[in-house]
Every structure is written in C-alpha cells, then in structure tokens.
Design a protein around this motif. Structure first.
Motif, PDB file in Angstrom:
ATOM      1  N   MET A   1       0.766  -1.237   0.172  1.00 59.97           N
ATOM      2  CA  MET A   1      -0.014  -0.010  -0.152  1.00 59.97           C
ATOM      3  C   MET A   1       0.776   1.256  -0.086  1.00 59.97           C
ATOM      4  O   MET A   1       1.697   1.315   0.713  1.00 59.97           O
ATOM      5  N   SER A   2       0.760   2.116  -0.936  1.00 58.63           N
ATOM      6  CA  SER A   2       1.374   3.237  -0.958  1.00 58.63           C
ATOM      7  C   SER A   2       1.069   4.270  -0.163  1.00 58.63           C
ATOM      8  O   SER A   2      -0.177   4.122   0.492  1.00 58.63           O
ATOM      9  N   PHE A   3       1.528   5.520   0.182  1.00 59.88           N
ATOM     10  CA  PHE A   3       0.999   6.390   1.123  1.00 59.88           C
ATOM     11  C   PHE A   3       0.992   7.890   0.250  1.00 59.88           C
ATOM     12  O   PHE A   3       1.730   8.154  -0.312  1.00 59.88           O
ATOM     13  N   ASP A   4      -0.194   8.664   0.698  1.00 56.21           N
ATOM     14  CA  ASP A   4      -0.349  10.002   0.015  1.00 56.21           C
ATOM     15  C   ASP A   4      -0.767  10.849   1.194  1.00 56.21           C
ATOM     16  O   ASP A   4      -1.409  10.607   2.140  1.00 56.21           O
ATOM     17  N   TRP A   5       0.253  11.895   1.174  1.00 52.94           N
ATOM     18  CA  TRP A   5       0.148  13.009   2.173  1.00 52.94           C
ATOM     19  C   TRP A   5      -1.113  13.721   2.285  1.00 52.94           C
ATOM     20  O   TRP A   5      -1.787  14.585   2.976  1.00 52.94           O
ATOM     21  N   ASN A   6      -1.932  13.809   0.795  1.00 50.92           N
ATOM     22  CA  ASN A   6      -3.157  14.498   0.741  1.00 50.92           C
ATOM     23  C   ASN A   6      -4.210  13.548   1.326  1.00 50.92           C
ATOM     24  O   ASN A   6      -5.164  13.045   0.639  1.00 50.92           O
ATOM     25  N   ILE A   7      -4.473  13.691   2.587  1.00 53.67           N
ATOM     26  CA  ILE A   7      -5.291  12.779   3.455  1.00 53.67           C
ATOM     27  C   ILE A   7      -6.019  13.820   4.260  1.00 53.67           C
ATOM     28  O   ILE A   7      -5.592  14.785   4.747  1.00 53.67           O
ATOM     29  N   GLU A   8      -7.173  13.601   4.768  1.00 52.09           N
ATOM     30  CA  GLU A   8      -8.082  14.343   5.689  1.00 52.09           C
ATOM     31  C   GLU A   8      -8.646  13.251   6.854  1.00 52.09           C
ATOM     32  O   GLU A   8      -8.935  12.091   6.655  1.00 52.09           O
ATOM     33  N   VAL A  21       8.870  11.566   7.168  1.00 52.72           N
ATOM     34  CA  VAL A  21       9.666  10.257   6.785  1.00 52.72           C
ATOM     35  C   VAL A  21       8.730   9.083   7.328  1.00 52.72           C
ATOM     36  O   VAL A  21       7.619   9.095   7.514  1.00 52.72           O
ATOM     37  N   ASN A  22       9.305   7.688   7.347  1.00 52.09           N
ATOM     38  CA  ASN A  22       8.306   6.407   7.535  1.00 52.09           C
ATOM     39  C   ASN A  22       7.805   6.498   8.483  1.00 52.09           C
ATOM     40  O   ASN A  22       6.474   6.076   8.909  1.00 52.09           O
ATOM     41  N   GLY A  60       3.645   1.149   2.466  1.00 53.37           N
ATOM     42  CA  GLY A  60       4.524   0.861   1.554  1.00 53.37           C
ATOM     43  C   GLY A  60       5.964   0.347   2.053  1.00 53.37           C
ATOM     44  O   GLY A  60       6.987   0.142   1.370  1.00 53.37           O
ATOM     45  N   ILE A  61       5.786   0.118   3.469  1.00 57.12           N
ATOM     46  CA  ILE A  61       7.098  -0.155   4.254  1.00 57.12           C
ATOM     47  C   ILE A  61       6.851  -1.633   4.456  1.00 57.12           C
ATOM     48  O   ILE A  61       6.399  -2.397   5.068  1.00 57.12           O
TER      49      ILE A  61
END
Length: 128
Positions: A1-8, A21-22, A60-61
């Motif tokens: 699963m990737s990560f996107d900082w555009n979250i609420e 960072v991770n 994604g880790i």
C-alpha cells in the motif's frame, strides 16, 4: 500500500506533524486506522496492539528492518517526535537512544522489551 500525504481526518490533526518520513507515515496510518474502526481516540493501547493496527507493508514499508526502525522512531522522541503519552514517560527517550545508535541498533527493541507497555495518542494530535 502506497502513502499519500493528501489525506484528511475528522478526528485527528495531521497538519502539525514535524516530519514526513516513514515513522511519520506510520503514525498517520495508525490514526486513520483508529478513526476507520471507530475506536475511542483517547484509549490507551499496548505497543503490540499499535503494531497490529499498522502491520508491515503499511504505507509501502515492506522491509523488516525499515519497518522495525520506523516504529522505533515513531515511538521515540527522536527528531522531537511526541506522538504518544506513555505510562512510563522515560520510554520515549529510551527508544530515541536506541534509534540513534547507528552501530548496533535493535530495530525491534520496542517489541522485544515493551510489547505490553500502554500508550495513548498525544492529545495535541486530536481535534477538539
């Protein structure tokens, strides 16, 4: 699963994280999972329970060593992190000391020594 900082989040304040960072990604994923499950956001959790909310592969880790170190960093006061309130307030600095040891660091120190330690999310990350 990737990560996107555009979250609420409706219940957590994500904008006041100090780094991206991770370790910080895992903390955001933890908050979102607690919110998704409808769990009391002021509840105390054991460290092993925290790990269950954000298993390896989260954000994604996938690498075991990186994952262990990321949780160690997330739990620590490293880089001025203050994500959790511990029943034993000295543990954050203890985890930071382990995380900052680049010579013989145990990335899973937190799980081997403190799986049952109770922590809760610092209220500064909870929306009023």
């Amino acid at each position: 699963m990737s990560f996107d900082w555009n979250i609420e989040s409706d219940v957590f304040s994500i904008t006041n994280l100090k780094a991206r960072v991770n370790a910080d990604k895992l903390f955001v994923c933890l908050m979102l999972e607690i919110e998704r499950q409808g769990i009391d956001i002021r509840k105390s959790f054991s460290i092993s329970t925290i790990q269950e909310f954000i298993p390896k592969g989260t954000a994604g880790i996938d690498n075991n060593s990186v994952y262990g170190f990321s949780i160690l960093s997330m739990l620590s006061s490293q880089k001025k992190r203050d994500y959790f309130i511990f029943d034993d307030p000295n543990l954050r600095d203890e985890f930071a000391s382990v995380a900052n040891n680049n010579y013989n660091r145990d990335n899973y120190y937190w799980l081997k020594n403190y799986p049952n330690e109770l922590i809760r999310i610092n209220p500064i990350f909870i929306k009023a």
